[in-house]
Design a protein around this motif. Structure first.
Motif, PDB file in Angstrom:
ATOM      1  N   ALA A  27       0.831  -1.212   0.000  1.00 22.05           N
ATOM      2  CA  ALA A  27       0.000   0.000   0.000  1.00 22.05           C
ATOM      3  C   ALA A  27       0.862   1.258   0.000  1.00 22.05           C
ATOM      4  N   VAL A  28       1.970   1.225   0.711  1.00 23.30           N
ATOM      5  CA  VAL A  28       2.895   2.362   0.732  1.00 23.30           C
ATOM      6  C   VAL A  28       3.548   2.546  -0.627  1.00 23.30           C
ATOM      7  N   SER A  29       3.949   1.442  -1.246  1.00 28.14           N
ATOM      8  CA  SER A  29       4.614   1.533  -2.552  1.00 28.14           C
ATOM      9  C   SER A  29       3.667   2.097  -3.620  1.00 28.14           C
ATOM     10  N   ARG A  30       2.366   1.885  -3.447  1.00 23.61           N
ATOM     11  CA  ARG A  30       1.370   2.424  -4.382  1.00 23.61           C
ATOM     12  C   ARG A  30       0.885   3.819  -3.970  1.00 23.61           C
ATOM     13  N   LYS A  31       1.466   4.332  -2.883  1.00 21.94           N
ATOM     14  CA  LYS A  31       1.122   5.669  -2.359  1.00 21.94           C
ATOM     15  C   LYS A  31      -0.329   5.764  -1.912  1.00 21.94           C
ATOM     16  N   LEU A  39      -3.444   6.066   7.810  1.00 20.90           N
ATOM     17  CA  LEU A  39      -3.279   4.799   8.521  1.00 20.90           C
ATOM     18  C   LEU A  39      -4.568   4.265   9.157  1.00 20.90           C
ATOM     19  N   PRO A  40      -5.405   5.090   9.794  1.00 19.16           N
ATOM     20  CA  PRO A  40      -6.613   4.537  10.422  1.00 19.16           C
ATOM     21  C   PRO A  40      -7.512   3.769   9.460  1.00 19.16           C
ATOM     22  N   GLY A  41      -7.702   4.302   8.269  1.00 21.57           N
ATOM     23  CA  GLY A  41      -8.554   3.619   7.307  1.00 21.57           C
ATOM     24  C   GLY A  41      -7.999   2.268   6.896  1.00 21.57           C
ATOM     25  N   PHE A  42      -6.693   2.225   6.663  1.00 21.31           N
ATOM     26  CA  PHE A  42      -6.072   0.951   6.285  1.00 21.31           C
ATOM     27  C   PHE A  42      -6.206  -0.064   7.411  1.00 21.31           C
TER      28      PHE A  42
END
Length: 228
Positions: A27-31, A39-42
């Motif tokens: 998810a970070v790599s896809r921004k 972060l809360p939503g993830f």
């Protein structure tokens, strides 16, 4: 919650969980996650899908361990969790953590129940072996569900600090605010722990499945910080 459950939910427990980001690295790599605001939503989404599934099977495993089940029940639990985990990469990650947890658990809580589980499923899924360990040490299905539900959010949260350099105090606060939802997920899991394995709930997380498969491919092409 007894001491054994706290130990199993501790990031220092040598079960190998520290090498997994729970989909956060992809998810970070896809921004899709770039700051503390994301972060809360993830974490909420992961808790209500993959975390809920893990909680259900951990609770069911504790229930089975407390009853001293025989006759292939562990194999049935393992097969049913496999069927609810479409991503081969996620299945591999779960079994890797399960193997590590079983190795540490056999030393800390030796039991004929654990021996029987590993005879039926030599590479068990992580929620199943964790739930069995909670059961043999006297914990409840709710305890096991709480442990894996917490790990479902605490692991990715720790990964966010490492991947994005986020303030650990702020990230810890995000996890703390999920406390009521972790409890709700765990209460539901404990409520269905006695069902036949085939009848256990099957919450899905298609995005996390896709993230896991993409991460596995990218991990072969470039250096990644986490195994999953």
């Amino acid at each position: 919650m007894d001491l054994s459950t706290l130990i199993l939910a501790d990031s220092r427990f040598p079960g190998g969980g520290h090498v997994h980001s729970g989909g956060l690295e992809e998810a970070v790599s896809r921004k899709l996650v770039v700051s503390e605001r994301d972060l809360p939503g993830f974490l909420f989404g992961r808790l209500r899908t993959a975390g809920s599934l893990a909680a259900v099977f951990a609770a069911a495993s504790t229930h089975a361990a407390a009853r001293g089940v025989q006759g292939g029940h562990w194999r049935r639990l393992d097969v049913e969790l496999d069927a609810r985990t479409p991503s081969p990469a996620q299945r591999q990650a779960s079994r890797a953590q399960g193997r590590g947890t079983a190795r540490a658990g056999r030393v800390a809580w030796p039991s004929p129940v654990l021996t029987g589980l590993l005879a039926e499923t030599p590479r068990p899924h992580h929620p199943i072996v964790l739930g069995a360990l909670v059961g043999v040490s006297g914990g409840s299905p709710f305890d096991a569900a709480m442990a894996v539900a917490y790990l479902a959010v605490s692991g990715p949260a720790s990964a966010a600090v490492r991947l994005l350099g986020l303030d650990p105090f702020g990230v810890n606060a995000v996890v703390a605010r999920l406390g009521d939802e972790v409890r709700r997920v765990s209460e539901h899991a404990a409520g269905v722990a006695g069902l036949d394995p085939a009848d256990l709930p099957a919450p899905g997380a298609p995005a996390l499945d896709l993230f896991a498969e993409a991460h596995a491919r990218h991990h072969e092409e470039e250096v990644r910080l986490f195994a999953s």
